[in-house]
Write a protein that holds these residues in place. Structure first.
Motif, PDB file in Angstrom:
ATOM      1  N   THR A   1       0.839  -1.196   0.000  1.00 53.43           N
ATOM      2  CA  THR A   1       0.000   0.000   0.000  1.00 53.43           C
ATOM      3  C   THR A   1       0.875   1.248   0.000  1.00 53.43           C
TER       4      THR A   1
ATOM      5  N   GLN B   1      -7.701   0.151  -0.418  1.00 49.93           N
ATOM      6  CA  GLN B   1      -7.795  -1.158   0.225  1.00 49.93           C
ATOM      7  C   GLN B   1      -9.118  -1.299   0.967  1.00 49.93           C
TER       8      GLN B   1
ATOM      9  N   ASP C   1      -5.637  -1.640  -4.961  1.00 53.18           N
ATOM     10  CA  ASP C   1      -5.057  -2.136  -3.715  1.00 53.18           C
ATOM     11  C   ASP C   1      -5.947  -3.253  -3.188  1.00 53.18           C
ATOM     12  N   GLU C   2      -5.483  -4.473  -3.315  1.00 52.41           N
ATOM     13  CA  GLU C   2      -6.197  -5.667  -2.843  1.00 52.41           C
ATOM     14  C   GLU C   2      -7.617  -5.756  -3.412  1.00 52.41           C
TER      15      GLU C   2
HETATM   16 MG   LIG Z   1      -2.055  -2.830   2.088  1.00 47.29          MG
END
Ligand SMILES: [Mg+2]
Ligand SMILES: Nc1ncnc2c1ncn2[C@@H]1O[C@H](COP(=O)(O)OP(=O)(O)OP(=O)(O)O)[C@@H](O)[C@H]1O
Lengths: 260, 272
Positions: free
Chosen positions: B50, B94, B171-172
């Motif tokens: 991140t 995220q 992000d993810e």
């Molecule tokens: Mg992360």
């Protein structure tokens, strides 16, 4: 003893620092004002939200304050056989002092605290950095509409406060204590001067509106992104506003009375 | 392993060093992300994936090294230039980072309303097609607080691509999704990438999904790049670091633990 002075010095330093930071923040907000007014829809939405929330408690408080002023005033004026001046006394007190001051304090308690916690939570949940990531400046999109709405709302609410307060005074004075309605209104009309009395109230409420709104958005925007940080910001929004408003009120009154 | 061969880079990091509270997160990271491809950045939790995305978008400043996006240096450019750059980047947070005072529809419409003068009917069309593609058209009028974590992520995804960016950073994107939506999202990322010819960067530790969708993957651990290659190449890689990560072994050189002192010593000493 020395520790006490040190604490005092520390507190003073922090106070001056906060004051400086708030002044810089205010400068930034004033700079952004013309652009923010162009998107008046956002301001209007906040004005609606903030104003509607505060209107009820401010209206109810105003009637109570006007009533108690009439009760106390009648008691004093009666000793001088001047009860027909009750209207003047109630109106002067409300328009010049209590209207602006109490409106600002109530506004801070109702709207200021919720602004501070709302903005603080937006920071804590990454919403503000999310906006920055979308190339949207949170000061322009989030802070400005709320700040301007507060600045506009307080003078309007103060006017409503004074009007409803006078109504409360009328109900008690004329309805309950038997003061003549004629002199109640006519003396008030003759004695309250628009240029000096009303305008001093207006200037005050504008100053207080800026103060209350600035403190609320500043505290929210700069709150540490934690539960404790947000709750502290909320408390500070009301405490700082209340003290600042009372101090500024004294200052303005002193200047106006000094000028005659 | 330093760069995917023969491709023009969209993002280039060189000699990147970054630390937090005196703890180095990146020691000396250099990598390049090819234009028009899907690139994955993988690594164990807490290695700074991140953080890497935040550095690329100028939300954090590196201590040393250079970050170039589209040939433009990101470190130290002014706010205006940074905002101009970010308008061309879609970012999936995220945790979604939806605006809680707007409903799903307005959240997706937000960048359009802020940056364009498009008429309402066009905005409606764009928002609805993006919501349809993440399967949430029916949730358009829900507030973010009424969404599950996976739904919020999908709304974030729709919002990230609604401006038709040139570069999307995810992000993810797969975390917290059920197998069905996972399959849909994997396909969606691939489709968006091919249809719009944009560059996608996926931060993830879901090796299966990454293998399906990525053209190239970088593995970060311990503040360094430990490997890079196509997912097939990485599977065949001999290095113990890569083997451990790609084959989900619990023993190996990649640390599972946050840096700490001796375990028995920590157990004996009661903090007071
Ligand atoms: Mg992360
Ligand atoms: N605001 C912060 N202040 C200090 N340290 C931080 C902060 N945010 C992250 N870190 C540290 O930076 C390191 C990298 O964090 P980061 O969020 O980039 O990890 P990640 O690779 O994305 O992990 P995950 O896969 O769990 O999301 C972590 O060790 C974390 O402790």
């Amino acid at each position: 003893m020395r520790a006490m002075f040190r604490d005092l010095g520390e507190a003073l330093r922090e106070f001056v620092e906060t004051l400086g930071a708030m002044t810089r923040f205010l400068g930034r907000l004033l700079w952004e004002t013309p652009a923010a007014l162009m998107r008046f829809g956002l301001v209007w939405y906040q004005l609606h939200r903030i104003g509607a929330h505060s209107l009820l408690i401010i209206g109810i408080s105003a009637v109570f304050v006007g009533m108690v002023l009439a009760l106390q005033g009648y008691h004093i004026l009666n000793q001088f056989g001047a009860t027909e001046s009750l209207g003047v006394m109630v109106a002067m007190t409300l328009v010049r002092e209590l209207g602006p001051v109490l409106t600002a304090v109530l506004f801070a308690g109702r709207a200021g605290t919720s602004l501070a916690s709302e903005i603080g939570l937006m920071r804590a949940t990454d919403q503000l950095s999310g906006m920055e990531m979308m190339a949207v400046d949170p000061v322009k999109r989030v802070i400005m509409p709320r700040f301007l709405a507060g600045v506009i709302a307080v003078p309007l609410l103060a006017a409503i406060f004074s009007a409803l307060g006078i109504f409360g005074g009328y109900v008690v004075g004329v309805g309950l204590l038997g003061v003549d309605a004629g002199p109640f209104w006519s003396q008030m009309n003759a004695a309250v001067d628009v240029r000096t009395d009303v305008m001093s109230g207006v200037w005050k409420s504008i100053a207080f509106g800026i103060t209350a709104s600035l403190v609320a958005v500043y505290e929210g925007y700069n709150a540490p992104p934690t539960a404790e940080g947000v709750s502290r910001a909320t408390t500070r929004a009301i405490v700082i506003t209340a003290v600042a408003v009372l101090a500024i009120n004294l200052l303005i009154t002193a200047i106006i009375v000094g000028e005659g | 392993m330093t760069r995917p061969a023969g491709q023009e880079p969209h993002i280039e990091l060189e000699g990147l060093r970054f630390q937090r509270d005196g703890r180095p997160i990146f020691e000396d990271v250099s990598l390049s992300i090819p234009r028009g491809k899907v690139t994955a950045i993988m690594g164990p939790s807490g290695t700074g994936k991140t953080t890497l995305l935040r550095l690329v978008t100028g939300q954090l400043l590196p201590e040393r090294g250079s970050i170039r996006v589209d040939g433009q240096e990101v470190t130290g450019i002014g706010r205006e230039a940074l905002y101009r750059l970010r308008k061309r980047i879609g970012f999936l947070f995220q945790h979604g980072a939806l605006l809680t005072d707007l409903d799903v529809y307005e959240n997706v419409a937000f960048p359009l309303r802020e940056h364009t003068q498009l008429p309402d009917c066009l905005i409606h069309h764009l928002v609805m097609t993006k919501l349809q593609s993440v399967g949430l058209r029916g949730a358009a009028r829900l507030m973010p607080s009424q969404l599950s974590g996976g739904m919020a992520r999908r709304v974030g995804l729709a919002r990230a691509v609604v401006m038709d960016p040139e570069l999307v950073l995810y992000d993810e994107p797969f975390a917290g999704l059920d197998p069905i939506s996972m399959g849909v999202i994997v396909r969606l990322i691939r489709e968006i990438n091919e249809a719009l010819g944009l560059t996608s960067v996926i931060v993830s530790h879901d090796i299966e999904e990454v293998s399906q969708v990525a053209d190239w993957a970088w593995i970060i651990a311990d503040g360094r790049i430990i490997a890079g290659g196509t997912p097939e190449e990485l599977r065949g890689e001999e290095s113990p670091w890569v083997r451990q990560f790609m084959h989900r072994l619990s023993d190996g050189p990649v640390p599972f633990h946050f840096p700490a002192r001796d375990y028995p010593e920590d157990l004996r000493e009661v903090p007071r």
